[in-house]
Write a protein that holds these residues in place. Structure first.
Motif, PDB file in Angstrom:
ATOM      1  N   LYS A 235      -7.681  -3.181   7.517  1.00 51.60           N
ATOM      2  CA  LYS A 235      -6.706  -3.416   6.441  1.00 51.60           C
ATOM      3  C   LYS A 235      -7.244  -4.435   5.443  1.00 51.60           C
ATOM      4  CE  LYS A 235      -2.784  -2.311   9.420  1.00 51.60           C
ATOM      5  NZ  LYS A 235      -1.625  -2.841  10.184  1.00 51.60           N
TER       6      LYS A 235
ATOM      7  N   PHE B 255       0.864  -2.615   1.284  1.00 47.80           N
ATOM      8  CA  PHE B 255       0.996  -2.452   2.726  1.00 47.80           C
ATOM      9  C   PHE B 255       2.288  -1.746   3.119  1.00 47.80           C
ATOM     10  CE2 PHE B 255      -2.124  -5.775   2.278  1.00 47.80           C
ATOM     11  CZ  PHE B 255      -3.050  -5.464   3.266  1.00 47.80           C
TER      12      PHE B 255
ATOM     13  N   ASN C  49       1.628   1.233   5.574  1.00 45.75           N
ATOM     14  CA  ASN C  49       1.381   0.689   6.915  1.00 45.75           C
ATOM     15  C   ASN C  49       2.660   0.132   7.530  1.00 45.75           C
ATOM     16  OD1 ASN C  49      -1.579  -0.207   5.426  1.00 45.75           O
ATOM     17  ND2 ASN C  49      -1.652   0.917   7.347  1.00 45.75           N
ATOM     18  N   PHE C  50       3.475  -0.524   6.708  1.00 45.13           N
ATOM     19  CA  PHE C  50       4.719  -1.128   7.180  1.00 45.13           C
ATOM     20  C   PHE C  50       5.671  -0.071   7.726  1.00 45.13           C
ATOM     21  CE2 PHE C  50       9.161  -1.983   6.042  1.00 45.13           C
ATOM     22  CZ  PHE C  50       9.420  -3.098   6.844  1.00 45.13           C
TER      23      PHE C  50
ATOM     24  N   ALA D  91      -2.299  -9.305   8.552  1.00 47.11           N
ATOM     25  CA  ALA D  91      -1.898  -8.036   9.158  1.00 47.11           C
ATOM     26  C   ALA D  91      -2.861  -7.622  10.267  1.00 47.11           C
ATOM     27  CB  ALA D  91      -1.828  -6.944   8.091  1.00 47.11           C
TER      28      ALA D  91
ATOM     29  N   THR E  98       1.628  -5.777  10.544  1.00 48.81           N
ATOM     30  CA  THR E  98       1.965  -5.639   9.128  1.00 48.81           C
ATOM     31  C   THR E  98       3.261  -6.333   8.751  1.00 48.81           C
ATOM     32  OG1 THR E  98       0.846  -3.492   9.124  1.00 48.81           O
ATOM     33  CG2 THR E  98       2.271  -3.982   7.258  1.00 48.81           C
TER      34      THR E  98
END
Length: 455
Positions: free
Chosen positions: A55, A257, A260-261, A382, A387
């Motif tokens: 990331k 993000f 990803n979250f 993260a 995340t």
């Protein structure tokens, strides 16, 4: 060579049709950075899969994109002061198209370094376009409504920004494209084509050169003091630059993000669905921006920014702490309250700069460097934690923006209160001053806002 006065005019000197024509023409540029911004944010998650990177490494794309803003924005402001808005726009669109074209071989041969270099060139072009478009819209009318104009103009890049996640949900994260860049190369070729078309259109269209029409209080100050205040003493602009770093960094990390979250929340959301949800978040952001246009006609921008900044800080903290769908709902609220922040900071930071408008605009646009710095911090957090907890990083940026806005409100109240208490006394003193040097001495030893009351 700086443009001579006879080649420029104020926004108030334009006819209604000419004003609407110029506003629409410049606003059309906003689709370039709106679409690119929306696209680059979903590429973070896609590149993690294709290039097998962390990331933190995926944020190098943001570092190149917004680092270009920091490098090129001050040069863009100085350049346009000499050659004018239209030529500056041609240069910006040219760099934008060149960068997009070179993304094609980077995607075809799957070279992450090539993407970073191409993105930097695109960022240089986009920063030039933002300096031109934002400063043009800001001075295209009275300073009192500059925040409302800028919010309305920035509603259109917000519309373009949710196109990127929609494209990603349909073509980047499904089937064979989930592990390749076959679709990405054609998207960037289309982006290059858009830049070329816009460049051709601006060549044939007439774009009037305009300068800022200052408010009466600034005109009085210039008349008494004998010239405009230097840019480095325009503290609302200097601190606006700092606030823009904080906000842009926070905004970029919130979006970067998001995919990803959503996936990491453990509620059964896959990358394709997450990208679609990000698009819905951007739609919420866009709706909030147009609502803000209406509100700003009735509420002071600094006061509204204070309230929105507080809400952003609160919801960002809740996103980092609440589980499951509670955090997802708070993320949508966060997108809504982020909507008016960038245009308000920009308008407040560049207000009443007069001859320094283009340089001040370049300084505020340089604040986009936050979009390069904050993702690095959030990406590192993260990778170390996860995340959701990394959203503490953008929360710090929103808190800084709130402090800036509250400071402006307090300063305005202080000046107005001091002015009302001493208006009669100062009016008598100013009326007795015939010498310019004495007037300057009075200005230096009196509250600035009181002098602004003197006619």
């Amino acid at each position: 060579m700086i443009l001579p006065p006879e080649m420029t005019r104020t926004g108030a000197q334009l006819g209604r049709k000419q004003w609407a024509y110029a506003f629409a023409l410049v606003t059309s540029l906003s689709f370039t950075w709106g679409f690119s911004y929306g696209l680059i944010n979903v590429l973070n998650a896609h590149f993690q899969t294709v290039f097998d990177i962390t990331k933190l490494q995926s944020t190098f794309l943001q570092l190149a994109y917004f680092g270009a803003y920091f490098v090129s924005a001050p040069f863009a402001g100085a350049l346009m002061r000499r050659i004018g808005y239209k030529k500056g726009i041609h240069i910006g669109l040219g760099l934008y198209s060149i960068g997009a074209i070179f993304c094609w071989p980077s995607a075809k041969f799957e070279k992450y370094g090539g993407f970073i270099g191409s993105t930097f060139v695109m960022g240089c072009g986009l920063s030039t376009l933002e300096v031109a478009a934002n400063s043009y819209v800001t001075v295209l009318g009275t300073p009192h409504y500059s925040a409302a104009r800028l919010n309305f103009s920035h509603g259109f890049p917000a519309i373009a920004s949710f196109a990127g996640p929609l494209i990603a949900s349909r073509w980047f994260f499904t089937g064979a494209n989930a592990t390749s860049l076959g679709t990405v190369q054609w998207v960037y070729l289309a982006v290059a084509g858009l830049g070329i078309v816009l460049n051709i259109l601006f060549f044939f269209f007439d774009l009037p050169e305009i300068i800022e029409d200052s408010e009466p209080d600034e005109k009085n100050e210039v008349a008494i003091v004998g010239g405009p205040v230097p840019l480095w003493k325009q503290y609302h602009c200097i601190f606006g630059f700092v606030a823009q770093i904080a906000f842009y960094g926070a905004q970029v990390t919130v979006v970067s993000f998001a995919v990803n979250f959503f996936v990491d929340q453990g509620v059964g959301i896959n990358p394709s669905k997450a990208s679609e949800l990000l698009s819905f978040c951007q739609i919420t952001f866009t709706i909030g921006r147009f609502i803000g246009v209406v509100i700003l006609n009735y509420i002071d921008p600094a006061l509204l920014l204070s309230f929105y900044g507080f809400c952003c800080s609160l919801f960002c903290l809740l996103v980092s702490q609440l589980p499951g769908y509670g955090a997802i709902r708070c993320l949508f609220c966060l997108f809504f309250f982020e909507s008016i922040c960038y245009p308000c900071i920009f308008a407040l930071g560049t207000k009443n700069l007069g001859v320094h408008t283009k340089q001040g605009t370049g300084l505020i646009v340089m604040g986009s460097i936050g979009g390069a710095l904050y993702p690095l911090a959030q990406g590192a957090l993260a990778d170390r934690a996860y995340t959701q907890r990394s959203y503490l990083v953008p929360a710090s940026g929103h808190i800084a923006v709130t402090i800036y806005a509250v400071g402006l409100v307090v300063d305005q109240v202080r000046k107005r209160g001091f002015s009302f208490r001493n208006r009669n006394e100062l009016s008598a003193k100013c009326a007795a001053v015939a010498d310019v040097q004495e007037a300057k001495y009075l200005h230096d030893h009196s509250n600035e806002c009181i002098l602004h009351e003197h006619q």
